[in-house]
Design an enzyme around this catalytic site. Structure first.
Site, PDB file in Angstrom:
ATOM      1  CG  ASN A 127      70.043  -5.654  69.219  1.00  0.00           C
ATOM      2  OD1 ASN A 127      70.464  -6.677  69.742  1.00  0.00           O
ATOM      3  ND2 ASN A 127      70.710  -4.518  69.269  1.00  0.00           N
ATOM      4  CG  ASN A 180      67.228  -2.318  69.047  1.00  0.00           C
ATOM      5  OD1 ASN A 180      67.568  -2.719  67.936  1.00  0.00           O
ATOM      6  ND2 ASN A 180      68.030  -1.603  69.805  1.00  0.00           N
ATOM      7  CG  ASP A 203      70.092  -4.696  58.617  1.00  0.00           C
ATOM      8  OD1 ASP A 203      69.019  -5.025  59.187  1.00  0.00           O
ATOM      9  OD2 ASP A 203      71.048  -4.198  59.236  1.00  0.00           O
TER      10      ASP A 203
END
Length: 193
Positions: free
Chosen positions: A117, A71, A96
């Protein structure tokens, strides 16, 4: 501006995350490092970095694995882009993607982050969404499983057997994108999905 490419494998640091779906981007960078015969070194921008070439005389690459959590990937990526003087149009994020079936690879330039994120933080830090993405399919969580819990789990035993082929395909996609451009790479890899 530099003519180098910055290829970033998104993931989380630490051995507990190393083999999870969320770290597939970093696994792809390990495959690229193996192909070029290089080793990652710690960089002051809070990332492991390998400066290499696709082949002797080929395009210059900076392979990077942020040492921050997913993140907060943007800071290291922006720091490396500044350090190496690389324009966002020559940045490739390998990550991913739950909206793509397991073992499929897709590529795109810009666009939304799809709730990812790591990409959201990269876009914010770079002040643009206009960088390349190599999207590595990990599939959707089964049933009502929480997405965050799913991506932080290791691949299933069945998936683990196919994982080397997926990593190989994704590394090929990065190389093809850099060598032949986005459109040709999309035509080659999207046809397989």
């Amino acid at each position: 501006m530099s003519d180098a490419w910055l290829v970033v494998g998104l993931g989380n640091p630490g051995p507990e995350y190393a083999r999870t779906r969320h770290n597939v981007g970093q696994m792809v960078l390990d495959e690229l490092a193996t192909r070029t015969g290089g080793r990652f070194k710690t960089h002051k921008a809070r990332a492991q970095v390998l400066e290499t070439r696709l082949r002797p005389g080929g395009p210059r690459l900076v392979l990077a694995k942020p040492l921050t959590y997913m993140n907060t990937s943007g800071g290291p990526v922006a720091g490396l882009a500044k350090f190496y003087d690389i324009d966002p149009s020559r940045i490739v994020a390998v990550h991913d993607e739950i909206d793509i079936p397991f073992a499929a690879v897709k590529l795109k330039l810009g666009g939304g982050e799809g709730g990812h994120n790591g990409l959201r933080d990269m876009s914010k830090a770079l002040s643009t969404k206009d960088y390349h993405r190599v999207r590595v399919g990990v599939g959707r969580p089964p049933g009502r499983m929480d997405t965050a819990a799913y991506v932080l789990k290791p691949f299933s035993s069945t998936e683990a057997k196919e994982l080397p082929f997926l990593l190989d395909d994704a590394a090929d996609a990065v190389e093809h994108l850099i060598d032949h451009g986005l459109l040709e790479a999309q035509q080659k890899f999207h046809a397989r999905a």
